[in-house]
Design a protein around this motif. Structure first.
Motif, mmCIF file in Angstrom:
data_model
loop_
_atom_site.group_PDB
_atom_site.id
_atom_site.type_symbol
_atom_site.label_atom_id
_atom_site.label_comp_id
_atom_site.label_asym_id
_atom_site.label_seq_id
_atom_site.Cartn_x
_atom_site.Cartn_y
_atom_site.Cartn_z
ATOM 1 N N ASP A 61 0.855 -1.187 0.000
ATOM 2 C CA ASP A 61 0.000 0.000 0.000
ATOM 3 C C ASP A 61 0.891 1.237 0.000
ATOM 4 O O ASP A 61 1.559 1.531 0.990
ATOM 5 N N PHE A 62 0.883 1.956 -1.108
ATOM 6 C CA PHE A 62 1.746 3.124 -1.266
ATOM 7 C C PHE A 62 1.052 4.431 -0.900
ATOM 8 O O PHE A 62 1.584 5.506 -1.191
ATOM 9 N N THR A 63 -0.113 4.353 -0.281
ATOM 10 C CA THR A 63 -0.857 5.574 0.033
ATOM 11 C C THR A 63 -0.045 6.570 0.860
ATOM 12 O O THR A 63 -0.007 7.764 0.522
ATOM 13 N N PRO A 64 0.630 6.158 1.957
ATOM 14 C CA PRO A 64 1.413 7.149 2.714
ATOM 15 C C PRO A 64 2.532 7.769 1.897
ATOM 16 O O PRO A 64 2.790 8.976 1.996
ATOM 17 N N LEU A 65 3.186 6.954 1.065
ATOM 18 C CA LEU A 65 4.290 7.470 0.263
ATOM 19 C C LEU A 65 3.781 8.456 -0.785
ATOM 20 O O LEU A 65 4.398 9.503 -1.023
ATOM 21 N N ALA A 66 2.650 8.127 -1.411
ATOM 22 C CA ALA A 66 2.061 9.047 -2.382
ATOM 23 C C ALA A 66 1.658 10.358 -1.712
ATOM 24 O O ALA A 66 1.851 11.445 -2.273
ATOM 25 N N GLY A 67 1.100 10.266 -0.506
ATOM 26 C CA GLY A 67 0.730 11.482 0.220
ATOM 27 C C GLY A 67 1.937 12.325 0.575
ATOM 28 O O GLY A 67 1.875 13.562 0.539
ATOM 29 N N LEU A 68 3.043 11.694 0.912
ATOM 30 C CA LEU A 68 4.261 12.432 1.239
ATOM 31 C C LEU A 68 4.763 13.225 0.044
ATOM 32 O O LEU A 68 5.074 14.421 0.145
ATOM 33 N N VAL A 69 4.850 12.578 -1.102
ATOM 34 C CA VAL A 69 5.345 13.246 -2.311
ATOM 35 C C VAL A 69 4.413 14.370 -2.732
ATOM 36 O O VAL A 69 4.846 15.494 -3.020
ATOM 37 N N ARG A 70 3.122 14.083 -2.749
ATOM 38 C CA ARG A 70 2.151 15.067 -3.224
ATOM 39 C C ARG A 70 2.090 16.280 -2.300
ATOM 40 O O ARG A 70 2.101 17.425 -2.755
#
Length: 515
Positions: free
Chosen positions: A348-357
């Motif tokens: 689940d890459f949701t936290p990583l995507a949120g960090l970048v965005r």
């Protein structure tokens, strides 16, 4: 393209991650038990007698520090404070946890007997090859011995066997593959000095004529090593370049490579490079983006220009994970290998995507929340990232502060605290209670943190600004580039003039001596 890679099957680095997991205080009980079962099954199936002794022996095993044990202690919990393969050195300073990894003397004898029988078979094969066949068959038998020791987890014997094959091999591609196998042995056991020396050795071999595939594989190896020694600025370009040509599944999964690349790029790249190589990179957008972004990345639309897709960048304003982001299996995107796809667990890459965005669009409250989630889900769970998790979180906080302050001459203290979702008195409370980053962001009263955290960076000359608590403002002290350049020219000019004067005096003295 070159010949197919050899000696790439062993050692199995996923077992090193399992060993780390069962000794990691941040792992959940279910995850720890799952990793323990996987490790026990692998030891039994692969006849890993040396590794079993290395881990579980009552007196010598690294998972048994007490030195007290007996055969078949199926329910005795051993301390896990000593360093396991792949475990971070900081683990020794953390409270010990119990590991139910029993020592079975009969099992060890049976595994050792199987290893000896297999070695005898390999030795007979080598003897027959030396008498009836040629050097190629002899080398093949020696390679089997090296792979046997790598499979069962005997580091010293595996390295010695690999070096013996290396010395008798004339094919450059095979030599590179052998060195890469030795690097993986070093990674398995956390021997960074060995890894560094072997990477230098592999670079020398590749520079003498290595093929395209092995050059790319070495790039991933080198990037991962730099990650383990906290050289994120050097690791980022290597890991990001490896995304589009990754084939080193013996090193890590494609999912892990995406995580390493995004984290290294986020903490080390300048904003322009962060935009082009992380935010807009097709390989990363295909994983971290939403449905439309994934489609545009896979179709090539995301690569049409540095500003392509900006209108699709959504604001990460929510403190909770985005509902539509689900676990993704990435191996099919990196390669068409079906076997690897089946072996890789979804991530689940949701936290990583949120960090970048959130970092890119400047939503700093969501950025802090995403950073805490990344610490929980990635930094604290990975054997290569665990040791540097506190440093990474601190550097990312610094990056957020710098990104906001560089746009203003004066910023209100309360305004900046509100932007990050924390209180003004951040520093005073930090000195007194110092909670982990992933804990304080959950506290409803937003305990007093902000001022002191920022002041630490100011005191270390990491942020050029001052805090005026009386007026409640932060004043940035931007260095004057032209004045700085002028001062540098004067400084270096004075040094050059001094050197020229000394040189002129020396020349005159030598001339008078000749006269």
């Amino acid at each position: 393209m070159g010949s197919d890679p050899q000696y790439a099957r062993y050692p199995n680095l996923s077992l090193a991650q399992d060993i780390f997991t069962i000794t990691n205080p941040a792992s959940t009980g279910n995850t720890r038990q799952s990793s323990l079962k996987k490790l026990q099954d692998a030891i039994s199936d692969q006849k890993m007698a040396p590794l079993y002794r290395y881990l579980a022996h009552p007196t010598d095993g690294i998972l048994n520090t007490s030195g007290e044990g007996s055969a078949r202690k199926s329910s005795t919990a051993h301390s896990a404070s000593r360093k396991a393969p792949g475990a971070p050195s900081t683990l020794k300073r953390r409270p010990s946890i119990s590991v139910d990894f029993a020592w079975d003397e009969e099992l060890y004898k049976r595994l050792k007997s199987d290893n000896e029988a297999e070695l005898e078979t390999i030795q007979r094969e080598e003897d027959d090859a030396s008498e009836q066949a040629g050097d190629t068959e002899v080398q093949a038998a020696k390679g089997k011995r090296a792979e046997l020791w790598a499979r069962v987890g005997d580091k010293e014997k595996a390295i010695a066997a690999y070096n013996a094959v290396f010395d008798k091999t004339g094919v450059l591609g095979t030599k590179i593959d052998i060195v890469l196998a030795v690097i993986r042995m070093g990674l398995f056991f956390g021997d960074r000095l060995l890894v560094k020396s072997q990477i230098d050795r592999a670079k020398t071999l590749v520079d003498t004529g290595g093929d395209w595939d092995r050059r790319n594989r070495l790039k991933a190896y080198q990037g991962l090593h730099l990650l383990t020694i906290r050289a994120y600025n050097l690791a980022a370009p290597l890991l990001l370049d490896s995304l589009s040509t990754f084939t080193s599944y013996e090193l890590c999964s494609y999912s892990s490579l995406v995580v390493y690349s995004v984290l290294a790029g986020s903490v080390s790249l300048k904003r322009v490079d962060f935009k082009s190589k992380v935010v807009d990179a097709p390989e990363i957008r295909a994983i971290l983006g939403d449905g439309e972004e994934k489609l545009s990345a896979l179709s090539g639309a995301a690569a049409s220009g540095p500003g392509a897709g900006d209108e699709e960048m959504h604001d990460a304003s929510s403190a909770t994970p985005v509902p539509h982001a689900t676990a993704v299996n990435l191996t099919a995107l990196g390669s068409g290998q079906v076997g690897a796809q089946e072996a890789e667990a979804p991530v689940d890459f949701t936290p990583l995507a949120g960090l970048v965005r959130s970092l890119y669009v400047g939503n700093y409250q969501a950025f802090f929340l995403a950073l805490a989630a990344v610490e929980d889900n990635f930094l604290s769970q990975d054997r290569y990232l665990y040791e540097h998790r506190s440093w990474f979180v601190r550097e990312m906080r610094l990056r957020g502060y710098q990104q906001l302050l560089q746009s203003y001459r004066v910023v209100g203290l309360q305004s900046m605290a509100n932007d990050f979702g924390i209180s003004v008195d951040f520093l005073d409370a930090w000195v007194q209670i110092h909670p982990p980053f992933h804990l304080w962001r959950r506290q409803a009263n937003r305990v007093r943190f902000f001022d002191s955290d920022l002041a630490k960076f100011i005191a270390a000359d990491r942020i050029p600004c001052t805090i005026d608590r009386v007026n409640g403002i932060i004043e940035t002290n931007r260095p004057d580039d032209k004045n700085k350049q002028y001062a540098d020219v004067v400084k270096h000019g004075d040094s050059l003039i001094t050197k020229l004067q000394k040189y002129g005096q020396a020349v005159r003295l030598r001339g008078s001596e000749r006269g």
